[in-house]
Design a protein around this motif. Structure first.
Motif, PDB file in Angstrom:
ATOM      1  N   ASN A  77      -5.324  -6.331  21.228  1.00  0.00           N
ATOM      2  CA  ASN A  77      -4.427  -5.281  21.694  1.00  0.00           C
ATOM      3  C   ASN A  77      -3.750  -5.743  22.971  1.00  0.00           C
ATOM      4  O   ASN A  77      -4.338  -6.535  23.726  1.00  0.00           O
ATOM      5  CB  ASN A  77      -5.219  -3.985  21.956  1.00  0.00           C
ATOM      6  CG  ASN A  77      -4.293  -2.795  22.126  1.00  0.00           C
ATOM      7  OD1 ASN A  77      -3.835  -2.494  23.224  1.00  0.00           O
ATOM      8  ND2 ASN A  77      -3.997  -2.130  21.040  1.00  0.00           N
TER       9      ASN A  77
ATOM     10  N   SER B 152      -3.456  -4.117  25.538  1.00  0.00           N
ATOM     11  CA  SER B 152      -4.442  -3.780  26.563  1.00  0.00           C
ATOM     12  C   SER B 152      -5.696  -4.575  26.185  1.00  0.00           C
ATOM     13  O   SER B 152      -6.486  -4.154  25.341  1.00  0.00           O
ATOM     14  CB  SER B 152      -4.704  -2.270  26.555  1.00  0.00           C
ATOM     15  OG  SER B 152      -5.722  -1.960  27.469  1.00  0.00           O
TER      16      SER B 152
ATOM     17  N   LEU C   6      -9.301  -3.757  24.782  1.00  0.00           N
ATOM     18  CA  LEU C   6      -9.503  -2.968  23.558  1.00  0.00           C
ATOM     19  C   LEU C   6      -9.730  -3.847  22.337  1.00  0.00           C
ATOM     20  O   LEU C   6      -9.938  -3.343  21.231  1.00  0.00           O
ATOM     21  CB  LEU C   6      -8.307  -2.051  23.312  1.00  0.00           C
ATOM     22  CG  LEU C   6      -8.052  -1.028  24.424  1.00  0.00           C
ATOM     23  CD1 LEU C   6      -6.846  -0.161  24.074  1.00  0.00           C
ATOM     24  CD2 LEU C   6      -9.271  -0.144  24.635  1.00  0.00           C
TER      25      LEU C   6
ATOM     26  N   ASN D 246     -11.195  -5.921  19.420  1.00  0.00           N
ATOM     27  CA  ASN D 246     -12.430  -5.848  18.636  1.00  0.00           C
ATOM     28  C   ASN D 246     -12.699  -7.211  17.995  1.00  0.00           C
ATOM     29  O   ASN D 246     -11.813  -7.754  17.338  1.00  0.00           O
ATOM     30  CB  ASN D 246     -12.282  -4.780  17.552  1.00  0.00           C
ATOM     31  CG  ASN D 246     -13.593  -4.096  17.255  1.00  0.00           C
ATOM     32  OD1 ASN D 246     -14.158  -3.466  18.143  1.00  0.00           O
ATOM     33  ND2 ASN D 246     -14.076  -4.237  16.053  1.00  0.00           N
TER      34      ASN D 246
END
Ligand code: THU
Length: 133
Positions: free
Chosen positions: A45, A47, A50, A52
């Motif tokens: 992401n 950001s 975030l 995974n």
């Protein structure tokens, strides 16, 4: 268990990586008790925090489908010339749903995989004690 098959599933999983920021694709393949193999890829992401990892993508996908008993995990990283082991967050999450003897195989693009267990990567798991409370 067919390790080569599990690795080829991890290889396919890496094709679905969304990693425009790191350009570091990772694929995971999780063998479930009933023989089903669930794939996971790393999903980043803008950001960054975030993101995974592939391992958690596979575990969360499996659990969301009702799979909750696992036999092995393979991790394949086509963008590294060394074997890439699970990050600390993934070790913690894997340990939540597996015994200490749970087998984990990981490799880089040379496909020389390292074979270990979650107990070696994340020892002193006090999960059983916690669950008894
Ligand atoms: N990553 C994984 O998906 N699994 C690992 O075991 C190591 C790291 C991802 C997270 C991030 O998208 C990228 O690899 C670079 O760290």
């Amino acid at each position: 268990m067919d390790k080569d098959e599990l690795f080829s599933e991890a290889e396919k999983a890496a094709e679905n990586s969304y990693s425009p920021y790191s350009k570091f694709r990772v694929g995971a393949a999780l063998l479930c008790e009933d023989g089903e193999i669930i794939r996971g890829a790393n999903i980043e992401n803008r950001s960054f925090g975030l993101t995974n990892c592939a391992e958690r993508s596979a575990i969360f996908t499996a659990l969301s489908k009702g799979q909750n008993s696992f036999k092995a995990l393979a991790i394949y990283c086509p963008d590294a010339d060394y074997a890439v082991s699970p990050c600390g967050a993934c070790r913690q999450v894997i340990s939540e749903f597996t015994d200490q003897s749970f087998p984990i195989f990981f490799s880089g693009n040379e496909k020389k995989y390292v074979e270990t267990t979650i107990g070696e990567l994340f020892p002193f798991n006090a999960l059983d004690e916690l669950k008894e409370r």
